[in-house]
Each structure stands twice: as C-alpha cells, then as structure tokens.
Design an enzyme around this catalytic site. Structure first.
Site, PDB file in Angstrom:
ATOM      1  CG  ASP A  38      -2.195  -0.813   0.975  1.00 53.97           C
ATOM      2  OD1 ASP A  38      -2.399  -1.238  -0.181  1.00 53.97           O
ATOM      3  OD2 ASP A  38      -2.932  -1.053   1.941  1.00 53.97           O
ATOM      4  CG  HIS A  65      27.745   1.933  -6.652  1.00 54.74           C
ATOM      5  ND1 HIS A  65      27.186   1.380  -7.771  1.00 54.74           N
ATOM      6  CD2 HIS A  65      28.419   3.022  -7.096  1.00 54.74           C
ATOM      7  CE1 HIS A  65      27.514   2.099  -8.840  1.00 54.74           C
ATOM      8  NE2 HIS A  65      28.263   3.094  -8.447  1.00 54.74           N
ATOM      9  CG  ASP A 100      29.273  10.086  -5.320  1.00 53.40           C
ATOM     10  OD1 ASP A 100      28.610  11.052  -5.749  1.00 53.40           O
ATOM     11  OD2 ASP A 100      29.674   9.160  -6.053  1.00 53.40           O
ATOM     12  CG  ASP A 114      27.547  12.198  -9.829  1.00 53.70           C
ATOM     13  OD1 ASP A 114      27.789  11.996  -8.626  1.00 53.70           O
ATOM     14  OD2 ASP A 114      27.776  11.357 -10.725  1.00 53.70           O
ATOM     15  CG  HIS A 151      35.500   4.283 -10.683  1.00 55.11           C
ATOM     16  ND1 HIS A 151      35.842   5.498 -11.191  1.00 55.11           N
ATOM     17  CD2 HIS A 151      35.824   4.328  -9.362  1.00 55.11           C
ATOM     18  CE1 HIS A 151      36.322   6.265 -10.237  1.00 55.11           C
ATOM     19  NE2 HIS A 151      36.341   5.570  -9.109  1.00 55.11           N
ATOM     20  CG  HIS A 204      28.679   9.257 -15.258  1.00 56.39           C
ATOM     21  ND1 HIS A 204      27.655  10.133 -14.962  1.00 56.39           N
ATOM     22  CD2 HIS A 204      29.335   9.046 -14.086  1.00 56.39           C
ATOM     23  CE1 HIS A 204      27.694  10.422 -13.681  1.00 56.39           C
ATOM     24  NE2 HIS A 204      28.709   9.797 -13.108  1.00 56.39           N
ATOM     25  CG  HIS A 226      25.341   6.940 -14.101  1.00 61.69           C
ATOM     26  ND1 HIS A 226      25.880   5.709 -13.861  1.00 61.69           N
ATOM     27  CD2 HIS A 226      25.920   7.778 -13.206  1.00 61.69           C
ATOM     28  CE1 HIS A 226      26.752   5.802 -12.846  1.00 61.69           C
ATOM     29  NE2 HIS A 226      26.776   7.039 -12.434  1.00 61.69           N
ATOM     30  CD  GLU A 243      32.372   9.567 -11.303  1.00 57.18           C
ATOM     31  OE1 GLU A 243      32.249   9.022 -10.197  1.00 57.18           O
ATOM     32  OE2 GLU A 243      31.421   9.754 -12.080  1.00 57.18           O
ATOM     33  CE1 TYR A 287      36.951   4.854  -4.438  1.00 59.17           C
ATOM     34  CE2 TYR A 287      37.981   4.226  -6.522  1.00 59.17           C
ATOM     35  CZ  TYR A 287      37.105   5.020  -5.812  1.00 59.17           C
ATOM     36  OH  TYR A 287      36.377   5.990  -6.461  1.00 59.17           O
ATOM     37  NE  ARG A 332      33.275   8.478  -6.531  1.00 62.98           N
ATOM     38  CZ  ARG A 332      32.971   7.483  -5.721  1.00 62.98           C
ATOM     39  NH1 ARG A 332      33.827   6.477  -5.556  1.00 62.98           N
ATOM     40  NH2 ARG A 332      31.841   7.453  -5.053  1.00 62.98           N
ATOM     41  CD  GLU A 374      30.998  12.275  -9.439  1.00 66.66           C
ATOM     42  OE1 GLU A 374      30.724  11.870  -8.295  1.00 66.66           O
ATOM     43  OE2 GLU A 374      30.453  11.830 -10.474  1.00 66.66           O
TER      44      GLU A 374
END
Ligand code: GLY
Ligand code: MN
Ligand code: MN
Length: 425
Positions: free
Chosen positions: A37, A230, A247, A258, A337, A341, A348, A372, A376, A394, A396
């Site tokens: 619901d 992620h 991020d 982004d 990575h 993008h 994206h 970006e 790591y 990172r 970006e």
C-alpha cells in the site's frame, strides 16, 4: 525553466528522425511499490519528461508520422475528484490543452483503440525496448499488426546528449544547492556523529533549497567503507582520524548534479591521507584540463589510468614499470571505474557513448560529463604501504563542454587540502 516551445521543438526534432509511416509511443513511468500500500515517490520517465515536461503518471506521448507531416497526441488521465483526494490534483484536459503545444489531448482510456487504428496504416512502431512495461504493453497487444519495431530511446538519448541553455541553468542550480550541502558538512562537527546523520544534514539542505530529491542515493562512506564503490549503508560511526568520502548530489527540477568530496572527520588530513589525496586531485585537474571539443572520453580514461598508475608507483602502492603495469591492468585493483559519465536528467544520462556505426562520440559543445578519478586502498591489502590501508578517495566535478574548452560547473565547491581544512576549522 524550460518553456513549452522548447519541448515542442524537441518533439519536432525527434519526429524528423522517424521513418515515414511510423508511430512512436513514449510512456510515462509507472509507480513502484515500496511495501504494501505504499509507493516510492513518483519520478517521471526521463525520456517522456524530456519531450513533455509532464510529471503525471498514466500518460503517453504518441507521435504519428505519415510522409512528411507529423501529429502529436498526449494521452492523459481524466480528472477524478475521488482519486485526486487521495493522490493529488491532475491537470485535466482543459488545462492540458492550454499548456501543451501538442496537436491533440486525449484521455488515456482511449489509447488502445487509437493505437490500433493508427497501426492499421503504419509500417513502423517505435517504443522504448528497455522498459519492461513499454515492451509488455506494446508487444502483447500489437505484435501481429506491424512490420517493424524500432527503439525510440536511442534517438531521444542522442538528443539529450547536447544540453540547451535552459537545461544548463537547471544543472547549475542543482550544483549550487549541492555546493551548499557539501560546504555545510565540511564545516559541521563530525566527531561523535554517524554517517547517516551527515547524510541527513546533506539531504536537509537539498530539500530546504527546493531540490525535491537526491539525484542518487547519497554515499557517506567513512574509513574503509569508502573502498566499497556504491556504499549506501551509511551506518557507521565516524572515527577521529578517518576520511569521509561523500558522493552526494541533488536533483533540481529533474536535472542532476553529481559531486564527490573526500574530507577528514577531524578537519585535518594526516600526511598519508594528504599524499594520496593530492595525487588524485592532481590527476583530476590534469584530466579536466584536457577537456575540449573533439576529445574522446576514452582518451580521458586512458590518460587517467596512466596518471594514476604513475602516482601509485611514486607512492609505493604499485611496483614495477608503468607500461607493463597498465598492460597487465594492475592499476585496476585500485582504480576500477570509469573517469566519468554523461549527466543530465539522469545522473548517469543514458545517452550512448557510440554512434550507431560503432564510432565513439567525441565531446562536443553542450555536453555535460563528470570527471571522477579515485583510488581505493582496502584495509586488508597487505601489498601496499600500511599507512595507506583503509583509505578511499574520489574527487568528482561536473564539466560542461563549450566552444573551445570547458567550464567546470562545480568549481565553486572547494577541494584543495588547504581550502577543505580552512572550512573545517
Ligand atoms: N554518484 C554516482 C557516480 O558518481 O557515478
Ligand atoms: Mn558520477
Ligand atoms: Mn558521484
């Protein structure tokens, strides 16, 4: 703000790309159930939105092209006071006729019949192959009626690649709100807080400034969590000498930002953190400086891999000769990575990276892409110097390509060690 005339122009450009004797069907998004619901907040399908600016569900845009002439019909829901009481106001036919510069507004209930009629005399049916609901509705009903199916999404996504001035304004607005959020958390006290508390502070700023939603689930990753690309658990308590990879970017009026910044919990980078950070920042600045029309994204990718690989050799993370390491893809363990993008209505942007003939699409004026680079270093990686283990970085930014070079749309969001430390104190 995007004017109705711009949406109309987009539909005309799209129609000009269709084969003769075609019908194109572009659906609105469907509601997605969150639990019994209750639904996730509704978010319009990006391609449908690009062509209409209409935010209601259960709608459909149809473009009919005979020879040269085209006709557009927007199917919408009827007004229904009982349902509107629960789910919010609908625009209705009278207002829709005033607002949309389409040839005809029809009720969605008449859609099936109308499409059947149209397909009697059409050879090609365009729809979005990727959407399950699009596929199911179309294929089930009309599969025997038509000569060819074509994917409309590709043509729309090619158009979305080049942003108009009004789209760039919206992206800039999204970035300006995201800037406030990143600066706020740089300044805010982080010790004794949790990742999700910082996430809440960021998203509060988004909403407070009129950005209805984040453009993607915010990543607030402290310490070793930053090494999960992620990471969205956002549930760890901050440790005094950790870095936090943030991020996070808002969506403003359907346009994304982004942005990633990596900042110290206690406001000061340690020497090891600084070494890694400055290496990534140096690469990011060099790659951004390469940007100009006709450069390819793959050139930026290759160069970023080379520069990061060299940087990792200098810091003792990789051992060996750069060329060979690159050949053996050893650097991928720490930089797995892409360099960036396309970004627009989707964070994206679905726009393709290649033309239909397989050639790569070079950067052109009006495109927006992220840059970006990251590195790591997992805490369990015994092959790298101990001082770097558990650090993930990172950085970006969102870049617009202009006539002869680029504009870093997010350059106002601080990123040097000195600036970040200054804001933190
Ligand atoms: N925020 C997702 C990405 O950077 O691609
Ligand atoms: Mn990105
Ligand atoms: Mn990002």
């Amino acid at each position: 703000m995007i004017l109705e005339s711009e949406y109309k122009q987009r539909r005309e450009i799209l129609a000009s790309k269709l084969s003769k004797n075609s019908v194109a069907v572009i659906y609105s998004a469907e509601y997605k159930i969150r639990s019994n619901d209750t639904e996730f907040p509704y978010r319009q399908n990006s391609n449908f939105y690009y062509l209409t600016g209409f935010k209601e569900d259960n709608s459909c845009l149809v473009i009919i092209k005979k020879r040269k002439k085209t006709k557009t019909i927007l199917f919408i829901q009827k007004k229904d006071p009982k349902l509107e009481l629960w789910n919010g106001a609908r625009l209705g036919k009278v207002e829709a006729k005033k607002r949309f510069l389409v040839d005809k507004i029809c009720f969605i209930e008449t859609f099936s019949k109308k499409i059947e009629e149209l397909l009697e005399s059409s050879l090609n049916l365009y729809f979005d192959f990727k959407l399950d609901y699009s596929k199911i509705k179309i294929i089930k009903k009309y599969s025997k009626k038509i000569a060819t199916y074509k994917n409309i999404a590709l043509d729309i996504e090619m158009m979305r690649l080049i942003k108009s001035d009004s789209e760039i304004d919206l992206i800039e607005k999204a970035i300006s709100i995201t800037k406030k959020a990143h600066h706020l958390v740089m300044k805010s006290k982080k010790i004794d807080k949790n990742e999700y508390q910082l996430q809440a502070e960021i998203e509060y700023i988004f909403k407070k400034n009129g950005a209805y939603s984040d453009a993607y689930t915010s990543i607030v990753a402290s310490g070793n969590s930053a090494n999960t690309l992620h990471y969205i658990d956002n549930d760890k308590e901050f440790k005094d000498d950790d870095l936090i990879l943030i991020d996070a970017g808002c969506e403003y009026n359907y346009y994304a930002s982004d942005i990633t910044r990596t900042i110290p919990v206690n406001g000061k980078f340690s020497d090891a953190q600084k070494e890694l950070y400055n290496m990534v920042l140096d690469v990011q600045l060099k790659i951004i400086n390469m940007i100009k029309p006709n450069i390819k994204r793959s050139d930026l990718q290759t160069k970023s891999e080379e520069l990061l690989c060299k940087g990792m050799i200098d810091l003792g993370i990789l051992k060996g000769e750069c060329k060979q390491l690159l050949k053996d893809k050893k650097h991928k363990k720490y930089y797995p990575h892409g360099i960036g993008h396309w970004m627009g209505i989707d964070v994206h942007d679905e726009n393709p990276y290649k033309y239909k003939n397989g050639d790569e699409i070079p950067l052109q004026k009006g495109m927006v892409l992220t840059i970006e680079p990251g590195i790591y270093c997992n805490k369990n990686d015994k092959t790298i110097p101990k001082k770097y283990r558990g650090i993930g970085i990172r950085i970006e930014d969102d870049i617009l390509i202009n006539e002869d070079s680029y504009i870093n749309l997010s350059k106002g969001i601080v990123k040097s060690v000195k600036e970040i430390e200054k804001l933190s104190l």
